[in-house]
Scaffold this motif. Structure first.
Motif, mmCIF file in Angstrom:
data_model
loop_
_atom_site.group_PDB
_atom_site.id
_atom_site.type_symbol
_atom_site.label_atom_id
_atom_site.label_comp_id
_atom_site.label_asym_id
_atom_site.label_seq_id
_atom_site.Cartn_x
_atom_site.Cartn_y
_atom_site.Cartn_z
ATOM 1 N N GLU A 18 -4.749 15.013 -24.541
ATOM 2 C CA GLU A 18 -5.785 14.720 -25.666
ATOM 3 C C GLU A 18 -5.938 13.239 -25.622
ATOM 4 O OE1 GLU A 18 -6.960 17.066 -29.310
ATOM 5 O OE2 GLU A 18 -6.046 15.153 -29.790
ATOM 6 N N VAL A 19 -7.103 12.545 -25.459
ATOM 7 C CA VAL A 19 -7.404 11.328 -25.698
ATOM 8 C C VAL A 19 -8.484 11.103 -26.731
ATOM 9 C CG1 VAL A 19 -7.966 9.013 -24.653
ATOM 10 C CG2 VAL A 19 -6.679 10.712 -23.417
ATOM 11 N N ASN A 20 -8.251 10.470 -27.821
ATOM 12 C CA ASN A 20 -9.222 10.102 -28.915
ATOM 13 C C ASN A 20 -9.324 8.809 -28.915
ATOM 14 O OD1 ASN A 20 -10.656 9.929 -31.544
ATOM 15 N ND2 ASN A 20 -9.702 11.948 -32.074
ATOM 16 N N ASN A 21 -10.600 8.258 -28.872
ATOM 17 C CA ASN A 21 -10.949 6.813 -28.650
ATOM 18 C C ASN A 21 -11.486 6.335 -30.208
ATOM 19 O OD1 ASN A 21 -13.711 7.438 -28.866
ATOM 20 N ND2 ASN A 21 -13.712 7.324 -26.620
ATOM 21 N N SER A 22 -11.578 4.812 -30.283
ATOM 22 C CA SER A 22 -12.258 4.387 -31.531
ATOM 23 C C SER A 22 -13.501 4.838 -31.946
ATOM 24 C CB SER A 22 -12.091 2.787 -31.344
ATOM 25 O OG SER A 22 -12.695 2.560 -30.176
ATOM 26 N N GLN A 23 -14.147 5.374 -31.036
ATOM 27 C CA GLN A 23 -15.684 5.799 -31.321
ATOM 28 C C GLN A 23 -15.566 7.286 -31.548
ATOM 29 O OE1 GLN A 23 -15.067 4.151 -28.230
ATOM 30 N NE2 GLN A 23 -15.768 2.198 -29.474
ATOM 31 N N THR A 24 -14.343 7.793 -31.988
ATOM 32 C CA THR A 24 -14.198 9.295 -32.605
ATOM 33 C C THR A 24 -14.471 10.299 -31.580
ATOM 34 O OG1 THR A 24 -16.433 9.544 -33.532
ATOM 35 C CG2 THR A 24 -14.649 8.504 -34.905
ATOM 36 N N GLU A 25 -14.524 10.009 -30.151
ATOM 37 C CA GLU A 25 -14.999 10.774 -29.066
ATOM 38 C C GLU A 25 -13.381 11.373 -28.619
ATOM 39 O OE1 GLU A 25 -16.955 8.846 -26.047
ATOM 40 O OE2 GLU A 25 -18.849 8.739 -27.170
ATOM 41 N N PRO A 55 -9.662 -1.072 -21.578
ATOM 42 C CA PRO A 55 -8.593 -1.460 -22.541
ATOM 43 C C PRO A 55 -8.886 -2.028 -23.679
ATOM 44 C CG PRO A 55 -8.510 -2.303 -19.866
ATOM 45 C CD PRO A 55 -9.863 -1.668 -20.262
ATOM 46 N N ASP A 56 -10.426 -2.508 -23.997
ATOM 47 C CA ASP A 56 -10.622 -3.046 -25.133
ATOM 48 C C ASP A 56 -11.015 -2.196 -26.267
ATOM 49 O OD1 ASP A 56 -12.907 -2.101 -24.058
ATOM 50 O OD2 ASP A 56 -14.246 -3.902 -24.304
ATOM 51 N N THR A 57 -10.820 -0.725 -26.097
ATOM 52 C CA THR A 57 -10.874 0.163 -27.140
ATOM 53 C C THR A 57 -9.587 0.593 -27.358
ATOM 54 O OG1 THR A 57 -11.105 1.923 -25.374
ATOM 55 C CG2 THR A 57 -12.986 0.950 -25.952
ATOM 56 N N PHE A 58 -9.476 1.216 -28.716
ATOM 57 C CA PHE A 58 -8.269 1.848 -29.323
ATOM 58 C C PHE A 58 -8.229 3.378 -28.830
ATOM 59 C CE2 PHE A 58 -5.971 3.720 -32.842
ATOM 60 C CZ PHE A 58 -4.712 3.047 -32.770
ATOM 61 N N ASN A 59 -7.194 3.769 -28.273
ATOM 62 C CA ASN A 59 -7.011 5.114 -27.790
ATOM 63 C C ASN A 59 -5.591 5.760 -28.344
ATOM 64 O OD1 ASN A 59 -9.373 5.592 -25.736
ATOM 65 N ND2 ASN A 59 -8.607 3.347 -25.531
ATOM 66 N N THR A 60 -5.913 6.951 -28.802
ATOM 67 C CA THR A 60 -4.585 7.571 -29.542
ATOM 68 C C THR A 60 -4.554 9.005 -28.356
ATOM 69 O OG1 THR A 60 -5.001 7.151 -31.552
ATOM 70 C CG2 THR A 60 -3.546 8.985 -31.367
ATOM 71 N N VAL A 61 -3.467 9.043 -28.166
ATOM 72 C CA VAL A 61 -2.908 10.209 -26.967
ATOM 73 C C VAL A 61 -1.944 11.032 -27.583
ATOM 74 C CG1 VAL A 61 -2.179 10.591 -24.501
ATOM 75 C CG2 VAL A 61 -3.533 8.567 -24.893
ATOM 76 N N ARG A 62 -2.035 12.403 -27.136
ATOM 77 C CA ARG A 62 -1.201 13.453 -27.447
ATOM 78 C C ARG A 62 -1.151 14.497 -26.395
ATOM 79 N NH1 ARG A 62 -2.951 16.788 -32.788
ATOM 80 N NH2 ARG A 62 -4.886 17.604 -32.132
ATOM 81 N N ILE A 63 -0.070 15.302 -26.138
ATOM 82 C CA ILE A 63 0.188 16.345 -25.160
ATOM 83 C C ILE A 63 0.672 17.544 -25.569
ATOM 84 C CG2 ILE A 63 1.010 16.423 -22.626
ATOM 85 C CD1 ILE A 63 1.471 13.372 -22.616
ATOM 86 N N ARG A 64 0.276 18.637 -24.987
ATOM 87 C CA ARG A 64 1.229 19.907 -25.200
ATOM 88 C C ARG A 64 1.257 20.696 -24.038
ATOM 89 N NH1 ARG A 64 -3.402 24.129 -27.958
ATOM 90 N NH2 ARG A 64 -4.875 24.037 -26.399
#
Length: 423
Positions: free
Chosen positions: A260-267, A300-309
């Motif tokens: 799961e990837v969540n970027n700074s645009q809340t997508e 690369p110029d966006t902030f991304n949060t990653v998590r895995i299951r």
């Protein structure tokens, strides 16, 4: 004695020739004797029997058996059959004998032996008894109390599997809302045959007032892995590379993944991943349980949060429904400045309000210029016909007073001039 109708075609194929004199074509094979049933461990039912009396010494005896629903039919020379099954219902086994000396010889009649469910009120038994094997390390079972039970009932869970010598009692009883549960250690051993067995479960109360409940948990199902561990995130070649470690006790080919990837645009985007190996020089190599995946289209110029299951797949396990919890999130990219956003949230409303005020004033002035006020003709007619209001009367009084004062002043000046002239 007549042959059972449903067995004629089946057992005629099982007759085989035997050397020496055999039974006549019309002779019926005698039934088995001393059929008995017993229970071992918690849920293992064992039936045993003796060969039929009066069987021909030239026969090579075979025994056919099936359960009351005519399922799990089996043909074998052994005088024993076992089945691992929850003892929550009545279970019956039917057994017959067959002599293989003559193809035309009839099989025996069937002998049946049943085992009854445990005693007690069925409404008092626990419900929704389910067990999950967590990360191949410990098993956690939970249930709901039965309808006809006291709220202060003390439950006990017993378990057994092939690696144990005796039945063990679970000590870690707990409550989660309405559910009651217990967990016990169940570590996977290196012997692969361990996966071919099951765990037998029984739940009862200490006082013996409720009906016991049983469950069989196959060790190839109801497996929930721990969350994986994200090791590294890296931008390269227009994509985001994610590297993580599998949970302990699992190999990559037995697992499926979701990233799961969540970027700074809340997508939020979720990617399904099958087995993948690290092929990027930026990542560590030669790690058997290290998995890599490239997420396309991440800048690369966006902030991304990653998590895995992860979850088990059907290459190694019977089911693939239990996802692990999400892993701890890891972030990469330029994180937005919260001060900038707070400042903008404060400034924007002020700017908008000022713009609205200026616009309203401008529109009012523009309206006056385009549509100047028209004099009221009623006032003109009122002044002409003496219909004056209070303000007009005040102005009239002021004019009369000023006129009288001027006349008086002129009179005084005139008198003074006359006096000077007479002198």
């Amino acid at each position: 004695m007549e042959r059972p109708a449903g067995l004629c075609g089946l057992w005629a194929l099982l007759l085989c020739a035997c050397s020496g004199g055999g039974a006549t074509p019309t002779e019926t094979q005698p039934p088995v004797t001393n059929l008995s049933v017993s229970v071992e461990n918690l849920c293992t039912i064992i039936w045993t029997w003796n060969p039929p009396e009066g069987a021909s010494p030239n026969c090579s005896l075979w025994y056919f058996s099936h359960f009351g629903d005519k399922q799990d039919k089996k043909i074998a020379p052994e005088t024993r059959r076992s089945k691992e099954v929850p003892l929550n219902e009545r279970i019956c086994l039917q057994v017959g004998s067959q002599c293989s000396t003559n193809e035309s010889e009839k099989p025996s009649i069937l002998v049946e032996k049943c085992i009854s469910p445990p005693e007690g009120d069925p409404e008092s038994a626990v419900t929704e008894l389910q067990c999950v094997w967590h990360n191949l390390s410990y098993m956690k079972c939970s249930w709901l109390p039965g309808k006809n039970t006291s709220p202060d009932t003390n439950y006990t869970l017993y378990y057994w599997h092939s690696s144990l010598g005796n039945i063990l009692q679970c000590k870690n009883i707990y409550r989660e809302g309405q559910h009651i549960g217990c967990s016990f250690d169940l570590t996977k051993v290196k012997d692969s045959s361990f996966e071919q067995h099951s765990v037998q479960i029984m739940v009862k109360d200490n006082a013996g007032k409720i009906r016991p409940s049983f469950n069989i948990v196959p060790l190839t199902s109801h497996v929930k892995p721990d969350p994986p561990h994200i090791k590294n995130l890296f931008f390269q070649n227009g994509g985001l590379y994610v590297q993580w470690e599998n949970p302990q006790n699992f190999i990559s080919r037995c697992l499926s993944y979701e990233v799961e990837v969540n970027n700074s645009q809340t997508e939020t985007h979720v990617f399904s991943v099958e087995e993948a190996r690290c092929q990027n020089s930026e990542f560590e190599r030669n790690e058997e349980d290290t998995i890599c995946f490239m997420v396309p289209g991440v800048l690369p110029d966006t902030f991304n949060t990653v998590r895995i299951r992860v979850k088990t797949n059907k290459l190694c396990y019977e089911d693939d429904k239990l996802w692990s919890n999400w892993s701890q999130a890891m972030s990469i990219g330029e994180k937005p400045n919260p001060t900038f956003y707070i400042t903008m949230l404060l400034i924007i409303p002020v700017v908008v309000a000022g713009a609205i005020i200026v616009l309203l004033l401008y529109l009012k002035r523009l309206k006056i210029i385009i549509f100047p006020p028209i004099p009221d003709p009623g006032k003109i007619f009122k002044e002409m016909f003496g219909d004056q209001n209070d303000d007009t009367l005040q102005w009239k009084k002021y004019d009369i007073y000023e006129k009288q004062t001027k006349e008086e002043t002129d009179s005084v000046v005139l008198i003074e001039n006359l006096k000077k002239a007479s002198q």
